[in-house]
Motif scaffolding. Structure first.
Motif, PDB file in Angstrom:
ATOM      1  N   GLU A 161       0.803  -1.220   0.000  1.00 24.35           N
ATOM      2  CA  GLU A 161       0.000   0.000   0.000  1.00 24.35           C
ATOM      3  C   GLU A 161       0.838   1.272   0.000  1.00 24.35           C
ATOM      4  O   GLU A 161       0.298   2.375   0.033  1.00 24.35           O
ATOM      5  N   ARG A 201     -10.082   3.600  -0.024  1.00 23.80           N
ATOM      6  CA  ARG A 201     -10.272   2.368   0.764  1.00 23.80           C
ATOM      7  C   ARG A 201     -10.896   2.680   2.121  1.00 23.80           C
ATOM      8  O   ARG A 201     -11.736   1.927   2.626  1.00 23.80           O
ATOM      9  N   PRO A 223     -11.927  -2.265   1.080  1.00 28.77           N
ATOM     10  CA  PRO A 223     -10.753  -2.675   0.310  1.00 28.77           C
ATOM     11  C   PRO A 223     -11.016  -3.358  -1.027  1.00 28.77           C
ATOM     12  O   PRO A 223     -10.066  -3.621  -1.776  1.00 28.77           O
TER      13      PRO A 223
END
Length: 341
Positions: free
Chosen positions: A93, A280, A285
């Protein structure tokens, strides 16, 4: 408590979040049209857009403000989607086209093309995204090869670290390039490096738009494959995903989106990092839920940064890339230091 939780879940639905973001984009759009070195009264914006404004108002809106705003919006969307794809295929991420070297690769290609190629006004604008893509693709290919391990595929963490190394090396190449050319060309490269929106005419909109028209639907179509890739190779293979093929095609899409954007906006980082994280946090997600939201968040963030930047400081304002960096660098550190829950 049940009615409250139901209300919160409704507010987190992608369609409501998308509507809110569209309203924010429209509000920033209108503010951006009115503010600047040559102000346009807000009550004159709509009449001018419908052909009932003065010559000055029409010139400011249609020749200066509108193309710049559209370029900024489209570029932010492209960078956000590129970051979403990279974070999915690397399972990291912290991935961002500016951090992992793709933007720098595109920048070196643009710099070489601008400094040494014979330029023709009619083709220069449309060749820029192609040159940026070719250069970024070469960079991404090298990063991919360095991060690939036979029998195990691409190592996501190694890919990020390799990209950071390439980004540093390419920045050094840019410095060497600009140290050997005349002042006018140095000014252009310096502007590009700062992330100043320089492609502000209608041809740049037309040069950037086709890349998004093709790649945004493709990326959204592959969102379920990204869900499986983010679970790991064994899970993706078990679910019937052609891992290497999909990863390469999605990497090409991410490279093309980032390269086309930075070819006209300069070296802007962190949009591709922040937008997916924010999306998100808003809708969850699952890639098919957060990727469309990420596109809207990225467009709004860069549009907001450019609107703020060009109305601060002197007549030239502050580069959008610098405004984004003021927000993005602390955000990156926060994500880096945040303990996993």
């Amino acid at each position: 408590m049940k009615p409250v939780s139901k209300k919160l879940s409704l507010l987190q639905k992608p369609q409501w979040v998308a509507m809110l973001l569209i309203l924010l984009i429209l509000a920033t759009f209108v503010v951006g049209l009115g503010l600047g070195s040559s102000t346009v009264s807000f009550d004159r914006i709509l009449p001018t857009l419908f052909g009932q404004g003065t010559f000055k108002d029409e010139f400011v809106l249609f020749s200066i403000r509108l193309p710049r705003i559209l370029i900024t919006l489209l570029a932010g969307m492209a960078l956000a989607l590129s970051g979403s794809i990279l974070q999915g295929i690397t399972r990291n991420e912290l991935a961002d086209p500016g951090i992992v070297g793709i933007n720098s690769g595109a920048g070196v290609g643009v710099a070489i093309f601008f400094l040494f190629a014979p330029l023709e006004v009619g083709t220069f604008v449309y060749l820029l995204p192609v040159v940026a893509f070719a250069s970024a693709l070469l960079t991404a290919t090298l990063i991919y090869l360095f991060a690939y391990k036979r029998g195990e595929g691409v190592q996501p963490l190694k890919m990020i670290l390799t990209g950071v190394g390439f980004s540093t090396a390419l920045s050094g190449i840019m410095i060497v390039l600009i140290s050997s050319v005349d002042r006018v060309k140095v000014d252009f490269i310096s502007t590009w490096l700062a992330g100043n929106i320089w492609g502000t005419d209608w041809p740049f909109v037309l040069a950037l738009l086709p890349w998004l028209v093709v790649l945004v639907p493709y990326a959204l179509f592959k969102s379920k494959a990204l869900n499986l890739l983010s679970l790991g190779e064994s899970s993706a293979v078990g679910a019937g995903v052609t891992v290497q093929k999909d990863r390469i095609l999605l990497l090409l899409a991410a490279v093309a989106l980032a390269a086309s954007a930075v070819s006209v906006t300069g070296g802007i980082a962190f949009i591709g990092l922040m937008a997916p994280h924010i999306a998100r946090g808003l809708v969850g997600p699952a890639h098919q839920r957060f990727m469309p939201i990420s596109v809207l968040v990225g467009g709004w963030l860069l549009l907001l940064a450019d609107t703020i930047g060009r109305n601060l400081g002197d007549s030239d304002g502050i580069a959008a890339g610098i405004v984004v960096a003021f927000i993005g660098a602390p955000y990156f550190l926060y994500l880096l230091l945040k303990k996993p829950s």
